[in-house]
Scaffold this motif. Structure first.
Motif, short mmCIF file in Angstrom:
data_model
loop_
_atom_site.label_atom_id
_atom_site.label_comp_id
_atom_site.label_asym_id
_atom_site.label_seq_id
_atom_site.Cartn_x
_atom_site.Cartn_y
_atom_site.Cartn_z
N ASN A 162 -27.19 -51.29 63.78
CA ASN A 162 -27.18 -52.01 62.51
C ASN A 162 -27.04 -51.04 61.35
O ASN A 162 -27.37 -49.85 61.46
N ILE A 163 -26.56 -51.58 60.23
CA ILE A 163 -26.56 -50.84 58.96
C ILE A 163 -27.29 -51.71 57.95
O ILE A 163 -27.01 -52.91 57.83
N VAL A 164 -28.25 -51.12 57.24
CA VAL A 164 -29.01 -51.86 56.23
C VAL A 164 -28.59 -51.36 54.85
O VAL A 164 -28.55 -50.15 54.59
N PHE A 165 -28.25 -52.31 53.96
CA PHE A 165 -27.85 -52.01 52.60
C PHE A 165 -28.88 -52.61 51.63
O PHE A 165 -29.41 -53.69 51.88
N ILE A 166 -29.12 -51.91 50.54
CA ILE A 166 -29.94 -52.46 49.45
C ILE A 166 -29.01 -52.68 48.26
O ILE A 166 -28.32 -51.75 47.82
N THR A 167 -28.98 -53.89 47.74
CA THR A 167 -28.05 -54.24 46.67
C THR A 167 -28.73 -54.17 45.30
O THR A 167 -29.96 -54.14 45.20
N GLN A 168 -27.91 -54.20 44.27
CA GLN A 168 -28.42 -54.12 42.91
C GLN A 168 -29.13 -55.40 42.47
O GLN A 168 -29.88 -55.39 41.50
N ASP A 169 -28.89 -56.50 43.16
CA ASP A 169 -29.52 -57.77 42.79
C ASP A 169 -30.74 -58.08 43.68
O ASP A 169 -31.05 -59.25 43.94
N ASN A 170 -31.43 -57.05 44.15
CA ASN A 170 -32.70 -57.19 44.87
C ASN A 170 -32.57 -57.94 46.19
O ASN A 170 -33.29 -58.91 46.47
N HIS A 171 -31.65 -57.47 47.02
CA HIS A 171 -31.50 -58.02 48.36
C HIS A 171 -31.33 -56.89 49.37
O HIS A 171 -30.78 -55.83 49.05
N ALA A 172 -31.82 -57.14 50.57
CA ALA A 172 -31.56 -56.25 51.70
C ALA A 172 -30.56 -56.96 52.60
O ALA A 172 -30.76 -58.13 52.96
N VAL A 173 -29.47 -56.29 52.92
CA VAL A 173 -28.41 -56.86 53.73
C VAL A 173 -28.29 -56.04 55.01
O VAL A 173 -28.13 -54.82 54.96
N ARG A 174 -28.37 -56.72 56.15
CA ARG A 174 -28.28 -56.04 57.43
C ARG A 174 -27.00 -56.49 58.14
O ARG A 174 -26.76 -57.68 58.34
N TYR A 175 -26.19 -55.50 58.51
CA TYR A 175 -24.95 -55.79 59.24
C TYR A 175 -25.13 -55.38 60.69
O TYR A 175 -25.50 -54.23 60.99
N SER A 176 -24.88 -56.31 61.60
CA SER A 176 -24.97 -56.04 63.04
C SER A 176 -23.62 -55.54 63.54
O SER A 176 -22.62 -56.26 63.45
N ILE A 177 -23.58 -54.32 64.05
CA ILE A 177 -22.34 -53.76 64.57
C ILE A 177 -21.88 -54.53 65.80
O ILE A 177 -20.69 -54.76 66.01
N THR A 178 -22.82 -54.99 66.60
CA THR A 178 -22.48 -55.70 67.84
C THR A 178 -21.86 -57.07 67.58
O THR A 178 -20.82 -57.42 68.13
N SER A 179 -22.52 -57.85 66.69
CA SER A 179 -22.06 -59.22 66.46
C SER A 179 -21.19 -59.38 65.23
O SER A 179 -20.49 -60.38 65.08
N GLY A 180 -21.24 -58.40 64.31
CA GLY A 180 -20.50 -58.51 63.07
C GLY A 180 -21.14 -59.46 62.07
O GLY A 180 -20.54 -59.78 61.04
N GLN A 181 -22.37 -59.92 62.37
CA GLN A 181 -23.06 -60.87 61.49
C GLN A 181 -23.86 -60.15 60.41
O GLN A 181 -24.33 -59.02 60.60
N MET A 182 -24.03 -60.87 59.28
CA MET A 182 -24.80 -60.33 58.16
C MET A 182 -26.09 -61.14 58.02
O MET A 182 -26.09 -62.37 58.16
N THR A 183 -27.19 -60.45 57.71
CA THR A 183 -28.47 -61.09 57.42
C THR A 183 -28.92 -60.60 56.05
O THR A 183 -28.90 -59.40 55.78
N THR A 184 -29.34 -61.54 55.20
CA THR A 184 -29.76 -61.19 53.84
C THR A 184 -31.19 -61.62 53.61
O THR A 184 -31.59 -62.74 53.97
#
Length: 636
Positions: A162-184
């Motif tokens: 997975n890759i976890v991103f922190i956005t400027q609008d106060n969200h954590a976004v997780r991208y699953s390399i295996t499934s290609g799905q995003m979780t916010t």
């Protein structure tokens, strides 16, 4: 004390130093040690100093970088076969050329790389993130992520899935390399000091200064909870919903465990469990899978060991002794990696928690410490600790004593070679002196680390008093115990200051002093550099209310009454930007104006930390000549 001091861990080191008011030029100089990238061994590699560190990793391979007075050397070692292969100096270990420079992040297993580019549009900034497969010899495009926001922070998870991103609008976004799905998930703020992410990406944590708590987010359920902690630190995650962090508990820190399985939408907080008793320092801690390890000085304040905590029994098992805190522990390919001093070398060790097997990577071979010296930790009459180096051959009629004073002052002396290469080079000098027949006392004075908050904070309004008292007391005790004829002080940075300050306080105890890139006048230093955090020890910039504290710390005030027979050596680098070299040159001019016996060792190309082999050998020679010593071998 966190991760790498020059990446994530710097935040933690700085905070802890700020609590003491010492994040300054002298407090953080122990780890930076740059050399020419020579890629060649010393003329006598069996005698040279070599300090290794894990500089890169990819799956079951680690890239080791060895630094020392002879230059920099590179190796790639396998955690499976334990073989090491020398690399060319220009190698980037696992990637070369433009390919290495093009990736902002690489996954812990070395399989994936992430790069991005941004386009400014009328509606704002659009970012495109590209994922590449690095498992082959050439990077191969894998996916364009369905995420286009500016990332304040981003990180691969430890499982590389997975890759976890922190956005400027106060969200954590997780991208699953295996499934290609995003979780916010919603979070509070984007700064996120002491940010950590769990191995699978389910949890993340940051420290909340307002609430004095660790804020934990469950990205699977979009819920959060707090764990109280008065001392900001990293919350480290393991498998099986376990986490750990350290917090101040009286005079020392304690380690606390957190069971995250109780987190729910209704849970506002999670209760921690104290797992160490708070009677010793904890230097580092991390998980390897579900195994929790921590580095502490349980049995001897000057000896550090690594322990594994058992969540089932509540017991801690000693895994490795006499380890180095110069390189923080790392987890790679299911193994614990740590640094340990072996003679004059600092080598990387691997420990497999599943099999209990330990292996030492020592591609530079052995550089033994002197066998003409015995080493012991001693507790002095005033309660301070020190390391005593004694010559095994005590046939010399004249007995000399050198008292070594480390820099910092938030540092600690070492039984063998120091955990930091920048102090290890001075341990070589001290060992040479002891091998020639002298006694060497490496003193941990007030303000040193390793003894808890009380000693660490002891220099508040006490510079030039508490520290000097420790030096004088140690000198008197050793002189009486060993029948010493001549006593000399020697130190670097803050220790250079303390050498001069103790000398002028009671010249009857000493025959001379050496200051290496030392502060000589706090008044002028802080007046000319008012941003110096050292001003906190004096309760502010010089003024009528605190002038007594500056006079108490002054070397210059007592120089006129110093006997002309006292021998002083001032060594300094021409490119020192941490303790400006005018501190040395002004002192030299001032002391000579009063007829004092001052000699200099000037190294125009050196900085605050002396790096070159020729410089180190020359400094040894300068000390020998200054004090008319005999039998000291100053060259490899």
């Amino acid at each position: 004390m966190g991760r790498d001091i020059f990446s994530d861990g710097k935040e933690k080191i700085i905070h802890m130093a700020e609590a003491f008011g010492l994040v300054a030029v002298l407090a953080l100089t122990g780890t930076s040690f740059a050399y020419a990238d020579t890629g060649t061994s010393a003329a006598n590699p069996q005698d040279e100093i070599h300090y290794g560190a894990v500089a890169a990793s990819k799956g079951d391979q680690i890239g080791l970088e060895y630094r020392g007075p002879s230059g920099i050397l590179h190796y790639v070692c396998s955690l499976g076969s334990n073989d090491c292969t020398a690399q060319d100096a220009s190698s980037t270990f696992f990637q070369t050329g433009a390919a290495a420079a093009s990736f902002e992040l690489t996954s812990p297993d070395g399989k994936y790389g992430l790069r991005s580019f941004a386009i400014q549009t009328p509606s704002g900034m659009t970012v495109y993130y590209s994922l590449y497969d690095l498992s082959g010899t050439t990077p191969v495009f894998d996916a364009l992520l369905p995420f286009h926001q500016v990332a304040v922070k981003k990180q691969f998870t430890a499982d590389s899935q997975n890759i976890v991103f922190i956005t400027q609008d106060n969200h954590a976004v997780r991208y699953s390399i295996t499934s290609g799905q995003m979780t916010t998930a919603s979070i509070s703020g984007t700064d996120l000091p002491f940010w950590t992410v769990s191995p699978s990406g389910q949890y993340m944590s940051a420290y909340n200064y307002v609430q004095s708590a660790h804020q934990i987010y469950d990205l699977d359920t979009n819920t959060s909870a707090q764990v109280k902690g008065t001392d900001p630190s990293y919350l480290e995650f393991g498998d099986d919903n376990q986490a750990a962090y350290e917090d101040q508990n009286g005079n020392f820190q304690s380690l606390y465990a957190v069971d995250l399985s109780g987190m729910s939408a209704a849970a506002a907080s999670v209760l921690p469990k104290q797992i160490t008793d708070g009677n010793f320092e904890i230097e580092d801690y991390l998980f390897v899978g579900s195994h929790l390890f921590y580095m502490a000085n349980k049995d001897n304040p000057m000896i550090w060991s690594i322990y594994e905590y058992d969540f089932q029994t509540g017991d801690s098992t000693d895994i490795a002794d006499n380890v180095s805190y110069g390189e923080y522990m790392k987890a790679q390919d299911g193994k614990l990696l740590y640094q340990k001093l072996d003679g004059k070398n600092a080598n990387i060790f691997s420990y497999d928690p599943e099999t209990g097997v330990t292996y030492e990577f020592a591609p530079e071979g052995d550089s033994p410490a002197s066998d003409a010296v015995s080493r012991e930790t001693v507790k002095l009459n005033n309660g301070r600790y020190a390391v005593l180096l004694s010559p095994k051959d005590s046939s010399k009629k004249e007995k000399d004593l050198f008292i070594w004073l480390h820099g910092g002052p938030m540092r600690q002396a070492s039984v063998g070679y120091h955990s930091y290469l920048s102090y290890g080079v001075y341990d070589e000098l001290l060992e040479r002196l002891a091998a020639s027949g002298a006694y060497v006392l490496k003193l941990d004075y007030t303000g040193s680390s390793g003894y808890g908050k009380q000693v660490l904070d002891g220099l508040d309004a006490n510079v030039g008093k508490a520290d000097v008292d420790d030096v004088l007391s140690a000198a008197k005790e050793l002189q009486q115990e060993k029948g010493i004829d001549h006593t000399y002080l020697i130190g670097n940075s803050y220790g250079g200051y303390l050498s001069l300050r103790a000398l002028v306080e009671d010249p009857s105890l000493f025959d001379g002093a050496v200051s290496i890139n030392g502060v000589t006048d706090w008044y002028s230093l802080i007046t000319r550099i008012p941003s110096s955090p050292f001003k906190d020890l004096f309760h502010g910039l010089p003024n009528a209310a605190n002038m007594g504290l500056y006079l108490q710390a002054s070397v210059d005030a007592k120089i006129p009454s110093l006997p002309d027979s006292e021998k002083i050596l001032v060594a300094y680098g021409g490119k020192d930007t941490e303790v400006p070299n005018w501190q040395s040159t002004n002192f030299i001019s001032f002391a000579k104006a009063f007829g004092k016996d001052v000699q200099t060792a000037y190294y125009p190309d050196e900085e605050h930390i002396l790096r070159e082999r020729s410089t180190l050998d020359d400094l040894c020679t300068a000390v020998v000549n200054r004090f008319d010593l005999s039998g000291v071998d100053c060259h490899l």
